[in-house]
Design an enzyme around this catalytic site. Structure first.
Site, PDB file in Angstrom:
ATOM      1  N   HIS A  61       5.094  -7.438  -5.233  1.00  0.00           N
ATOM      2  CA  HIS A  61       5.221  -5.984  -5.329  1.00  0.00           C
ATOM      3  C   HIS A  61       3.929  -5.295  -4.893  1.00  0.00           C
ATOM      4  O   HIS A  61       3.937  -4.404  -4.032  1.00  0.00           O
ATOM      5  CB  HIS A  61       5.565  -5.620  -6.777  1.00  0.00           C
ATOM      6  CG  HIS A  61       5.715  -4.159  -7.036  1.00  0.00           C
ATOM      7  ND1 HIS A  61       6.936  -3.534  -7.102  1.00  0.00           N
ATOM      8  CD2 HIS A  61       4.798  -3.183  -7.262  1.00  0.00           C
ATOM      9  CE1 HIS A  61       6.771  -2.249  -7.352  1.00  0.00           C
ATOM     10  NE2 HIS A  61       5.475  -2.004  -7.461  1.00  0.00           N
ATOM     11  N   GLU A  62       2.822  -5.703  -5.479  1.00  0.00           N
ATOM     12  CA  GLU A  62       1.547  -5.044  -5.178  1.00  0.00           C
ATOM     13  C   GLU A  62       1.096  -5.316  -3.751  1.00  0.00           C
ATOM     14  O   GLU A  62       0.448  -4.475  -3.122  1.00  0.00           O
ATOM     15  CB  GLU A  62       0.475  -5.476  -6.185  1.00  0.00           C
ATOM     16  CG  GLU A  62       0.781  -5.108  -7.635  1.00  0.00           C
ATOM     17  CD  GLU A  62       1.041  -3.618  -7.851  1.00  0.00           C
ATOM     18  OE1 GLU A  62       0.549  -2.795  -7.053  1.00  0.00           O
ATOM     19  OE2 GLU A  62       1.749  -3.290  -8.822  1.00  0.00           O
ATOM     20  N   HIS A 116       1.308  -1.896   3.098  1.00  0.00           N
ATOM     21  CA  HIS A 116       1.620  -0.527   3.533  1.00  0.00           C
ATOM     22  C   HIS A 116       0.313   0.224   3.803  1.00  0.00           C
ATOM     23  O   HIS A 116       0.152   0.864   4.858  1.00  0.00           O
ATOM     24  CB  HIS A 116       2.430   0.160   2.436  1.00  0.00           C
ATOM     25  CG  HIS A 116       3.081   1.433   2.859  1.00  0.00           C
ATOM     26  ND1 HIS A 116       3.869   2.179   2.011  1.00  0.00           N
ATOM     27  CD2 HIS A 116       3.068   2.120   4.031  1.00  0.00           C
ATOM     28  CE1 HIS A 116       4.320   3.247   2.649  1.00  0.00           C
ATOM     29  NE2 HIS A 116       3.841   3.240   3.875  1.00  0.00           N
ATOM     30  N   HIS A 120       2.561  -2.710  -1.530  1.00  0.00           N
ATOM     31  CA  HIS A 120       1.708  -1.511  -1.476  1.00  0.00           C
ATOM     32  C   HIS A 120       0.502  -1.752  -0.560  1.00  0.00           C
ATOM     33  O   HIS A 120       0.150  -0.909   0.270  1.00  0.00           O
ATOM     34  CB  HIS A 120       1.187  -1.181  -2.876  1.00  0.00           C
ATOM     35  CG  HIS A 120       2.178  -0.588  -3.808  1.00  0.00           C
ATOM     36  ND1 HIS A 120       2.952   0.502  -3.479  1.00  0.00           N
ATOM     37  CD2 HIS A 120       2.514  -0.915  -5.092  1.00  0.00           C
ATOM     38  CE1 HIS A 120       3.729   0.822  -4.510  1.00  0.00           C
ATOM     39  NE2 HIS A 120       3.484  -0.024  -5.485  1.00  0.00           N
TER      40      HIS A 120
END
Length: 603
Positions: free
Chosen positions: A392-393, A399, A396
């Protein structure tokens, strides 16, 4: 991995388990010197006040100076806030974080003239300048955004005041952070033999997934009780933050705090209300899942602390290095470049602070700024849940990496509305890969448990908190009273509707959940987890299936940063979140996971 009964001090953790903040500034002294450099730059920026209308070349020079200031400020803030996050007992780090917040307010005040002065030039003139000056062509999206929000931009003097109060208004979040991560003391959890296990923000996640029900129950109860002991203080801090949201909305002339949060990103409020309706319609899916878990665990009653109880005795052990390799394999459809950058960041450049130490802030986050590496804070526990959090991180972080690498400073930050798409996209891709390649039924059950835990946070907890957030903002806007008992009562009622008759209801401990979430200090952020997971699954489905152009469109979305409106960027990637359909489709995926789990458990 069984949780340790002792959390080490920060000084005791291995270097390779920490992030490389020295890649930003080698020492605190270097950071202090950079603070002075920033302060020296602010008068240079302020010198452009009153001169933006002198012509396109002057405007271009002012933008470049603004970007120089913003880049340095981002580095200063990242270094200071990250150091404080991993050790809230470090008073020097806390002081630097406070100093960075003050510098941010000073810089904001120095920049405050910019938008009002652009508006005074006139949008027709600005567009003419952009057309005749190729070096300014990049500025077109900024001008368009400014024109859309121009009714809510105030005079230069008022904008300067609003920027200056940012330092004082950061106090609510800072107080929450200190109370939650430094001052709260938790009674230890106990196992079935009576042995004590230390509760901390870095260990609570492992304790509430422990196979021993006594550990889970005592950890959940004692964690909630620590917050209940300070319920009045916590309520005062949160209501202060809510009133600040209302203040900003009124000063800028928005109808409500919700409008003030969504409209600057060109997101209609109907997106929020659509989500709330679809969520409420699908509560029976959640209640069916808890009923299935209760039967699988052989329990007569089912508590909140059983929601993440392991359904089998075989809890897969996933060391950090193995997690990185599986994540890389799951993300392979995006191409070799993406995977190489991700692997290097995790294993060579120390993007990830994964240590579990006393004083570390709760939760997990990705941070960084223009000109720095991405950074991830989490407490890695060698299990499937940690694997998923890391994926998940990294969503980020990748991105941010692509956004900063492909956009200049002005557009390097993307909106919160798209932020949770990239993170949940990674989880969906890695989960699909592991479901396909790790065929052991016990591992499959563990994967579904993790997936349901992820959905539980983003598709149950966060929408429930969003309903709560809307209600308390509505009350604040009407001048209605708010206190600890009112806040507990509001949230407890929403949770009771969601849990139905399937979950044993401990009203006070469930109702205090609001005090445990820093996300409530970011005006209407929490609902975006649910829209994010919906958009992510729609995009991941196409990429994983190898649809022509899907991977390229997704990478283009990552690279676009803040250069497009969030909904437009997502539409170009392949999903329309103005419609409730992606949310409904994500709930169908959720229901399918419950079906699959039921079959696996029956075997």
């Amino acid at each position: 991995m069984t949780p340790s009964t002792h959390l080490p001090d920060r000084s005791e953790v291995a270097l390779e388990e920490t992030w490389a903040l020295e890649s930003i500034f080698a020492t605190p002294a270097e950071w202090e010197a950079a603070c002075q450099t920033l302060q020296d730059l602010l008068p240079e920026l302020s010198a452009y006040q009153g001169h933006l209308g002198d012509g396109p070349q002057v405007l271009l020079a002012a933008i470049e100076k603004l970007e120089e200031v913003g880049t340095l400020l981002g580095k200063l803030t990242t270094y200071a806030s990250n150091a404080a996050a991993v050790n809230t007992f470090d008073q020097a780090a806390n002081a630097r974080a406070g100093q960075a917040r003050s510098l941010s307010a000073q810089a904001g005040a120095a920049m405050a003239f910019f938008d009002p002065e652009l508006m005074a030039i006139g949008f027709d003139t600005l567009r003419a300048w952009l057309k005749e000056t190729p070096e300014l062509a990049f500025f077109a999206h900024y001008v368009d955004r400014l024109e859309k929000r121009s009714p809510h931009v105030r005079s230069g003097e008022v904008e300067q005041v609003l920027a200056l109060v940012g330092d004082a208004f950061s106090g609510a979040f800072a107080s929450f952070n200190m109370l939650t991560n430094a001052d709260l003391k938790f009674q230890p959890a106990t196992d079935s033999t009576g042995a004590a296990l230390e509760i901390g923000q870095a260990s609570i996640g492992s304790l509430i997934t422990h196979p021993d029900r006594q550990v889970r129950r005592s950890a959940w109860q004692n964690y909630a009780d620590a917050y209940l002991a300070f319920k009045n203080t916590s309520a005062s801090i949160l209501t202060t933050a809510v009133k600040q949201d209302v203040f900003y909305a009124r000063v800028r002339g928005y109808p409500s705090s919700l409008h003030a949060s969504l409209e600057p990103n060109n997101v209609p409020v109907e997106v929020f209300y659509n989500l709330m309706e679809v969520f409420k319609q699908n509560l029976p899916t959640w209640q069916r899942y808890w009923r299935l878990r209760r039967k699988a665990l052989g329990l007569e009653s089912f508590g909140v602390y059983d929601i993440k109880a392991p359904l089998t005795d075989a809890k897969p052990v996933v060391p950090f290095e193995q997690a990185v390799e599986w994540i890389c394999a799951g993300m392979a459809p995006l191409g070799e470049e993406y995977v190489t950058i991700l692997r290097r960041g995790c294993l060579e450049e120390r993007w990830v602070d994964r240590a579990r130490n006393r004083g570390k802030r709760e939760g997990a986050f990705s941070s960084g700024s223009f000109g720095t590496r991405p950074f991830i804070m989490m407490s890695y526990a060698d299990d499937v849940f940690s694997l998923s959090t890391l994926a998940h991180e990294l969503g980020h972080s990748m991105h941010s990496y692509y956004s900063r690498a492909n956009q200049r400073f002005l557009y390097s930050r993307y909106g919160l509305f798209v932020a949770e798409v990239a993170s949940n996209f990674n989880q969906a891709m890695v989960r699909e890969y592991l479901m396909r390649t790790q065929t052991d039924p016990l591992f499959q059950i563990a994967l579904i448990e993790e997936a349901m835990s992820n959905y539980h946070r983003y598709f149950f907890i966060m929408p429930t908190l969003a309903r709560f957030e809307l209600e308390i903002h509505n009350r604040a806007e009407k001048g209605a009273p708010l206190n600890a008992d009112i806040l507990i009562g509001i949230l407890a009622d929403f949770f009771q509707e969601g849990y139905g008759a399937e979950v044993e209801f401990d009203r006070e401990r469930i109702g205090i959940t609001w005090a445990q979430f820093l996300h409530l200090y970011m005006n209407f952020y929490v609902y975006q987890y649910a829209t994010g997971i919906s958009g992510a699954h729609a995009l991941a489905k196409g990429v994983a299936a190898g649809q022509a152009g899907a991977a390229e469109r997704y990478l283009d979305f990552l690279k676009s940063g803040g250069s497009r409106y969030p909904l437009v960027a997502l539409q170009q990637a392949g999903v329309d979140l103005t419609s409730p359909e992606p949310v409904a489709a994500a709930f169908e995926t959720l229901a399918g996971l419950v079906d699959r789990l039921e079959v696996l458990l029956a075997k």
